[in-house]
Motif scaffolding. Sequence first.
Motif, PDB file in Angstrom:
ATOM      1  N   ALA A 151     -13.453   6.785   0.705  1.00  0.00           N
ATOM      2  CA  ALA A 151     -13.960   7.782   1.652  1.00  0.00           C
ATOM      3  C   ALA A 151     -12.864   8.752   2.053  1.00  0.00           C
ATOM      4  N   MET A 152     -11.655   8.241   2.251  1.00  0.00           N
ATOM      5  CA  MET A 152     -10.535   9.095   2.602  1.00  0.00           C
ATOM      6  C   MET A 152     -10.207  10.051   1.452  1.00  0.00           C
ATOM      7  N   SER A 153     -10.355   9.601   0.219  1.00  0.00           N
ATOM      8  CA  SER A 153     -10.109  10.453  -0.945  1.00  0.00           C
ATOM      9  C   SER A 153     -11.130  11.586  -1.009  1.00  0.00           C
ATOM     10  N   LEU A 155      -5.125   8.132 -10.662  1.00  0.00           N
ATOM     11  CA  LEU A 155      -3.701   8.341 -10.406  1.00  0.00           C
ATOM     12  C   LEU A 155      -3.192   7.823  -9.062  1.00  0.00           C
ATOM     13  N   LYS A 156      -3.994   7.098  -8.316  1.00  0.00           N
ATOM     14  CA  LYS A 156      -3.607   6.701  -6.956  1.00  0.00           C
ATOM     15  C   LYS A 156      -2.373   5.807  -6.915  1.00  0.00           C
ATOM     16  N   ARG A 157      -2.107   5.076  -7.953  1.00  0.00           N
ATOM     17  CA  ARG A 157      -1.004   4.116  -7.923  1.00  0.00           C
ATOM     18  C   ARG A 157       0.362   4.770  -8.114  1.00  0.00           C
ATOM     19  N   PHE A 161      -0.757  13.584  -3.205  1.00  0.00           N
ATOM     20  CA  PHE A 161       0.218  12.860  -2.402  1.00  0.00           C
ATOM     21  C   PHE A 161      -0.441  12.172  -1.219  1.00  0.00           C
ATOM     22  N   SER A 162      -1.478  12.791  -0.641  1.00  0.00           N
ATOM     23  CA  SER A 162      -2.197  12.154   0.470  1.00  0.00           C
ATOM     24  C   SER A 162      -2.842  10.847   0.017  1.00  0.00           C
ATOM     25  N   ILE A 163      -3.478  10.865  -1.126  1.00  0.00           N
ATOM     26  CA  ILE A 163      -4.151   9.672  -1.635  1.00  0.00           C
ATOM     27  C   ILE A 163      -3.133   8.604  -2.031  1.00  0.00           C
ATOM     28  N   SER A 164      -2.074   8.996  -2.737  1.00  0.00           N
ATOM     29  CA  SER A 164      -1.039   8.040  -3.149  1.00  0.00           C
ATOM     30  C   SER A 164      -0.345   7.421  -1.940  1.00  0.00           C
TER      31      SER A 164
END
Length: 173
Positions: free
Chosen positions: A21-23, A92-94, A150-153
């Motif tokens: 949800a944040m993504s 790519l979140k990791r 960068f926010s998601i990572s």
Amino acid sequence: MMSDKKKLDQNQQEKPMSLQAMSLLTGLIGGLVWSGIGYIFYYFNLTKLSPKIILEPIAVGAWKDGWLGVVIALTLYGILGMGLGFFYYAALKRFRSIYVAVGFGVALYAVVFVVLHPLFPSMPSILKLDLNTMLTSLCLYILFGTFVGFSISYEQSEIEDHKSPSKADLQES
């Protein structure tokens, strides 16, 4: 009785938003903000490409040249941003590096200006764009990619850090 209920309400913590949800929310905000800034850049002639170009393949009529076109175009960028935010989450979140997020923005620029170019007949080819338009657009895509990526990572790494036991917990065992 009422004070007991108040105390219980005060002790409850708000449930955190899921990373998915944040993504989506980050993508929405990124799409709205950076396309809005793109429109400001167009207004001040820093780029010759209007953000309303997104309406070209799907809309017919003079309405798209007015304020309604701007609102609908920005809304579409927000929706596309949600999809791109979810894509970044899934793929790519990791990666914790800001360079991956910048690369994501550059890749988006390449996809739009090279791969999707035939969808936008009024957009000149990348080789015929003036330098200001090319650099301004590239910077906007990089900023969007960096903001979303960068926010998601960062949120992903925060979640991982809270789930993994700390060194103090391991030494006590």
